[in-house]
Scaffold this active site. Structure first.
Site: not given
Length: 396
Positions: A311, A340, A359
């Site tokens: 995370r 993000e 990601h």
């Protein structure tokens, strides 16, 4: 549950105006343990139905006169996927969900269209579209929420629980995928293959049989510290052992140590002080938010490498950027950021010895198909009255 009983009476045979008896599932019927139904009948077109008390399927069969012929027909439940494009851009299959009901799939859904698109849905599926307080109360038919991910902070789980709606997530769908990505980042920081490939293509390989722009790093004999020792953390540790590293691991409940050696459970402080490489695989909680901060970085070995595929907010990004600029931190490989997509002024976009991927550690076709398969399994288990992976305590 999720079935209707259509009861044909001989007197209606051949009469176009006649309609069969029909058992309609009571809204928000408890999963299994008996099919709770209401019986209504219309003898000819235009008649208002009359209602019998709620009956279980068995009670209904016992109550009806023997001359009634009864047949069961499945009512397909409505399933709505709010944001399916990221999970499935077209290279995997929705078939496991389509077997369970009528599925409507939207590529993405802005918040102002959630209620409109989810109207009538019994199961609502989301990946990143938030379901906040006030949304669920506007969806009276909703009975379950499924998350196409492990993290579920986009959902007001307390509000869902207040409405009696279970929220189910998926876990362990991409253990190898994420672990391999963590190691891809680490190996690239150690060997700089991309940098040297670009150098060769730029014509810099000349006048000598070999060269290197940065000295390669061998991991054998070094120490790997894993913070968060769930399924992914354990796999990362196994790979570290395969590369000849000693492994230290930190988790909330140290138990079931792996069989390989050298291995030891350790405190985060011990990991900060002893590890040459630190890889984060812990959940984001109040206790772990900014676990990598200026104080933690000061305790680390000079030149330590930090990997984060868990995370983004586990890192104090400003403090990490400062450590990279000063050389205190030897390298950083991350697949996640605090925000993000990142803002243009994110300090990690301008630091040396830094790898950032968007990601994508989880995004193999294998992993994404697993997410759909496991989500379908969650829905099926909920239908059967044995829900699994419920994150808000609603077990019915």
């Amino acid at each position: 549950r999720d079935r209707s009983l259509v009861v044909s009476h001989p007197a209606f045979k051949g009469r176009p105006s006649g309609r069969p008896f029909f058992f309609a599932p009571r809204p928000r019927a408890a999963p299994c343990g008996g099919v709770r139904l209401r019986l209504h009948c219309s003898r000819k077109s235009g008649d208002s139905p009359f209602f019998f008390p709620c009956l279980s399927g068995q009670q209904a069969m016992q109550t009806l006169p023997a001359r009634f012929a009864v047949r069961a027909a499945r009512i397909k439940m409505k399933i709505v996927v709010l944001d399916g494009d990221v999970i499935n851009p077209g290279d995997i299959s929705w078939a496991p969900l389509e077997k369970l009901g009528e599925v409507a799939i939207y590529g993405d859904t802005p918040e102002d269209l959630i209620v409109e698109r989810a109207a009538g849905a019994e199961v609502l599926i989301t990946n990143k579209v938030p379901l906040r307080s006030g949304t669920l109360s506007r969806l009276p038919d909703l009975r379950m929420v499924a998350v196409l991910a492990t993290g579920y902070d986009i959902i007001d789980t307390a509000d869902a629980a207040a409405h009696g709606i279970p929220v189910c997530n998926v876990v362990a769908y991409g253990v190898d995928d994420v672990a391999q990505h963590a190691w891809a980042l680490l190996l690239e920081l150690c060997r700089r293959t991309g940098e040297h490939t670009a150098s060769v293509r730029a014509g810099e390989w000349k006048d000598t049989w070999c060269y290197w722009k940065t000295t390669p790093v061998c991991l054998r004999g070094r120490t790997l510290g894993v913070i968060g020792f769930g399924s992914i953390g354990r796999r990362v540790g196994e790979l570290g052992h395969a590369f000849g590293m000693s492994v230290l691991a930190n988790c909330r409940t140290p138990r079931n140590p792996p069989s390989y050696s050298p291995f030891a459970f350790a405190s985060t402080d011990q990991i900060f002080q002893q590890a040459d490489v630190i890889s984060l695989h812990c959940p984001l909680t109040d206790a772990t938010r900014a676990i990598i901060n200026a104080k933690a970085l000061a305790r680390m070995k000079p030149g330590a490498i930090l990997i984060n595929t868990a995370r983004g907010p586990l890192l104090d990004e400003a403090a990490v950027a400062e450590a990279l600029h000063s050389g205190k931190l030897g390298g950083l490989g991350v697949d996640v950021l605090a925000k993000e997509p990142p803002a243009a002024d994110n300090p990690l976009l301008h630091t040396p010895n830094t790898l950032i991927t968007p990601h994508m550690a989880w995004a193999t076709a294998r992993s994404r198909q697993n997410i759909i398969n496991l989500t379908a399994e969650n829905i099926l288990r909920w239908q059967q009255g044995t829900p699994v992976n419920v994150v808000n305590g609603v077990k019915e």
